[in-house]
Scaffold this active site. Sequence first.
Site, short mmCIF file in Angstrom:
data_model
loop_
_atom_site.label_atom_id
_atom_site.label_comp_id
_atom_site.label_asym_id
_atom_site.label_seq_id
_atom_site.Cartn_x
_atom_site.Cartn_y
_atom_site.Cartn_z
CB CYS B 87 43.01 35.49 35.98
SG CYS B 87 43.76 35.29 34.36
CG HIS B 195 42.51 40.37 35.73
ND1 HIS B 195 43.27 39.78 36.71
CD2 HIS B 195 42.76 39.70 34.59
CE1 HIS B 195 43.97 38.79 36.17
NE2 HIS B 195 43.68 38.71 34.89
CD GLU B 197 42.83 41.75 39.69
OE1 GLU B 197 41.64 41.51 39.47
OE2 GLU B 197 43.76 41.08 39.17
#
Lengths: 76, 221
Positions: B87, B195, B197
Amino acid sequence: MKTRIYVTLKNGVLDPQGKAIHHALDGLGFTGVNDVRAGKLIELDLADGTSDADIDAMCRKLLANTVIENYRIERV
Amino acid sequence: MKSAVIVFPGSNCDRDLAVAIREITGSTPQMLWHRETTLPDGIDLIAIPGGFSYGDYLRSGAMAARSPIMQAVVEAADRGVPVLGICNGFQILTESGLLPGALMRNAGLGFVCRDVALCVGEARSPFTSGYSVGEAIRLPVAHHDGNYTADPETLDRLEGEGRIAFRYAEDVNGSVRSIAGIVNARGNVLGMMPHPERLIEPAQGGTDGRRLFEGLLETVA
């Protein structure tokens, strides 16, 4: 010594903000607007004697992203 | 695996990223403030998190890319150390010149925050080794400036050299050629807008992000 840096998107790079401004102008009834491109104006107060080469380096290294933007330096 | 998460003023995914790295690799990354000038010796992974470094002033990622630590990151990347930018981290990698192109305001002008369908690209890298090429996955995105752009020659080179890591499988932000993530020529630097994660455990609604870290662990460690 005041210097102005005009940062604009390169031709051909889509400008979503310019497009949105254009639509808003249309919505306000302003006909005859052919196109809108949005950019930035950065004003620098520089020490006397700052060289053109230094100002150019500031533009290339930080103030403009030359992948997508052009810049124009104007000494005031 | 020895890793570091770089923290800038305005980073906000740094802890999520550190948790994902710790949970999946079993070792806790060092949190490294952007004013530092050196990386730990023998580092295996540098992770640049999402967020709004420097409030996105000037351009997203522009100020962070000129932070003191980034000189060390660029040197490590040149030596082949894996660098993962997610990002805002992707924006920082393009601004620092480690990856080509730029990330502009989303074509629809709005902030996009939702899960999106992705297709794993053909890039060969430690980051994508846990996926198969063409695989359909879903990951969350949350960004305002994810509209990837580059000149046609650069795009042809990226595709010709098989450097697209992820493509959007739906319209998300106007990215040219649906690019969601790319790697550098050597394959050790990945920048991506989604994302991974945020999707590593079933409790988060899915685990499609997990294999990015698993693949990395297998290749690097």
